[in-house]
Design a protein around this motif. Sequence first.
Motif, PDB file in Angstrom:
ATOM      1  N   SER A  51     -18.350  13.860  36.293  1.00  0.00           N
ATOM      2  CA  SER A  51     -17.081  13.648  36.939  1.00  0.00           C
ATOM      3  C   SER A  51     -16.136  13.469  35.945  1.00  0.00           C
ATOM      4  CB  SER A  51     -16.974  12.191  37.820  1.00  0.00           C
ATOM      5  OG  SER A  51     -18.005  12.227  38.764  1.00  0.00           O
ATOM      6  N   GLY A  52     -14.671  14.113  36.093  1.00  0.00           N
ATOM      7  CA  GLY A  52     -13.784  13.947  35.089  1.00  0.00           C
ATOM      8  C   GLY A  52     -13.698  15.085  33.926  1.00  0.00           C
ATOM      9  N   VAL A 101     -16.990  30.736  43.257  1.00  0.00           N
ATOM     10  CA  VAL A 101     -16.953  29.531  42.271  1.00  0.00           C
ATOM     11  C   VAL A 101     -17.431  28.280  43.001  1.00  0.00           C
ATOM     12  CG1 VAL A 101     -15.625  28.239  40.618  1.00  0.00           C
ATOM     13  CG2 VAL A 101     -15.018  30.744  41.131  1.00  0.00           C
ATOM     14  N   TYR A 102     -18.547  27.726  42.303  1.00  0.00           N
ATOM     15  CA  TYR A 102     -18.948  26.616  42.915  1.00  0.00           C
ATOM     16  C   TYR A 102     -18.929  25.500  42.153  1.00  0.00           C
ATOM     17  CZ  TYR A 102     -22.867  24.216  45.784  1.00  0.00           C
ATOM     18  OH  TYR A 102     -23.203  23.356  46.666  1.00  0.00           O
ATOM     19  N   VAL A 103     -18.592  24.196  42.533  1.00  0.00           N
ATOM     20  CA  VAL A 103     -18.336  23.093  41.650  1.00  0.00           C
ATOM     21  C   VAL A 103     -19.473  22.121  42.191  1.00  0.00           C
ATOM     22  CG1 VAL A 103     -16.976  21.168  41.285  1.00  0.00           C
ATOM     23  CG2 VAL A 103     -15.875  23.331  41.288  1.00  0.00           C
ATOM     24  N   THR A 104     -20.034  21.522  40.737  1.00  0.00           N
ATOM     25  CA  THR A 104     -21.260  20.638  41.284  1.00  0.00           C
ATOM     26  C   THR A 104     -21.358  19.705  39.994  1.00  0.00           C
ATOM     27  OG1 THR A 104     -23.601  20.096  41.995  1.00  0.00           O
ATOM     28  CG2 THR A 104     -23.084  21.980  40.539  1.00  0.00           C
ATOM     29  N   HIS A 105     -21.887  18.586  40.041  1.00  0.00           N
ATOM     30  CA  HIS A 105     -22.379  17.727  39.231  1.00  0.00           C
ATOM     31  C   HIS A 105     -24.096  17.696  38.948  1.00  0.00           C
ATOM     32  CE1 HIS A 105     -22.548  14.942  42.486  1.00  0.00           C
ATOM     33  NE2 HIS A 105     -23.406  14.271  41.813  1.00  0.00           N
ATOM     34  N   ALA A 130     -21.153  27.823  33.866  1.00  0.00           N
ATOM     35  CA  ALA A 130     -20.041  27.299  32.992  1.00  0.00           C
ATOM     36  C   ALA A 130     -20.113  25.684  32.996  1.00  0.00           C
ATOM     37  CB  ALA A 130     -18.676  27.781  33.327  1.00  0.00           C
ATOM     38  N   MET A 131     -20.641  25.570  31.861  1.00  0.00           N
ATOM     39  CA  MET A 131     -21.138  23.896  31.581  1.00  0.00           C
ATOM     40  C   MET A 131     -19.590  23.357  30.859  1.00  0.00           C
ATOM     41  SD  MET A 131     -23.382  21.513  31.711  1.00  0.00           S
ATOM     42  CE  MET A 131     -22.991  19.897  31.468  1.00  0.00           C
ATOM     43  N   MET A 132     -18.909  22.250  31.586  1.00  0.00           N
ATOM     44  CA  MET A 132     -17.676  21.758  31.214  1.00  0.00           C
ATOM     45  C   MET A 132     -17.796  20.213  30.703  1.00  0.00           C
ATOM     46  SD  MET A 132     -15.082  23.350  34.040  1.00  0.00           S
ATOM     47  CE  MET A 132     -13.608  22.630  32.872  1.00  0.00           C
ATOM     48  N   GLN A 133     -16.950  20.041  29.473  1.00  0.00           N
ATOM     49  CA  GLN A 133     -16.909  18.721  29.106  1.00  0.00           C
ATOM     50  C   GLN A 133     -15.616  18.745  28.668  1.00  0.00           C
ATOM     51  OE1 GLN A 133     -19.744  18.670  26.008  1.00  0.00           O
ATOM     52  NE2 GLN A 133     -21.432  17.874  27.255  1.00  0.00           N
TER      53      GLN A 133
END
Length: 374
Positions: A37-38, A193-197, A210-213
């Motif tokens: 999250s974030g 495009v699929y968003v998940t944690h 695509a790993m996001m930080q």
Amino acid sequence: MEIKVEALTLKYGDNVAVRDLDLDIGEGESVVLLGQSGCGKTSTMRCIAGLETPTTGRITVGDNVLFDASTGVNRPSHKRNIGMVFQSYAIWPHMTVFENVAFPLQMQRSSKADTRKRVLETLELVGLEEFADRGASMLSGGQMQRVALARSVVMQPSIMLLDEPLSNLDARLRHRLRGDLRELQQRLGLTSVYVTHDQEEALALADRIAMMQHGRIVQIGTPDEIYGRPRSASIADFLGVGNILDVEAVDSTHVRLAGADFTLRVPAYEKATQLRAAIRGEDVLTADDRPDGNIITGHVLTREFLGASAIYRVEIAPGVQIEVYGSKHRPLRGGEGQEVRLSIDVDAIQVLPLDVDDLPPADVPTTAHAEVAA
């Protein structure tokens, strides 16, 4: 259609939600934005949808420019021909299933005959053809999410955006629906495009992850690449690697475990200010099963029984513990309090920097494009 995101930045006052992000998505490809999250994943998707106005950057779908900060182009969300499925079902309980799915076509002023044909075809596609006349309030959670999906698909969108659509469902239903989602995406050839944690969801649904930080993409690749070769210890930890151990460099193929008086043989690694050894619990065997690995002696602290498998927590030095996965076919020979001898293969250990920032910048190809088989 292809999606191209260039130098995308989104700020809320002094807070930077998305930071100079580049991403190419091929036609028919499913890319999952994964992160805690974030991290900026939902903000990135909302920029593509037109629900947020980026501070800088450019977004195109096929030959259509949806947003370009330099020229002032910002196409309204309802003119982008994008299908969206949200975490909340967002269906109208006072309408039937048919009426819910037909609504976007009515807004487009489609004929009654065309609307009926397309709605019934779409309901059959998502397995709800028998529920067309049922009130939406009488559906289960999984059926409601199928209605939401059908309402987006019936529009014949250029691309599909999905924002954690399964998170409100129980584990068994999530597992079944994510398989259905993947099959539908591949059958229709939808660019998505699929968003998940949820890392399991990402691995199951993606052509690429695509790993996001911190508002940027820190690693992108196929599920096999992301799972097998995370670029940092923080990524490995998020992906569920159970053992992230503090280590110190000894030489190019050895590290010393912090808090212990022994070294581990490891593959060659790049030195960084903060090093971690990442080891998956399933790669730790008993010394009897693999006598030629790194041999470690420890004491079993706890055993967590999970039915088909079990997780053992073993103390290998004062204050240093590792997780070991066992199964009915490969149990750990030792109960709580007993001594065990473990073996870790050299190639099963990845020595990683704590964060991607500790690596040379040239090592991060975030816009790499993978071909997708038709």
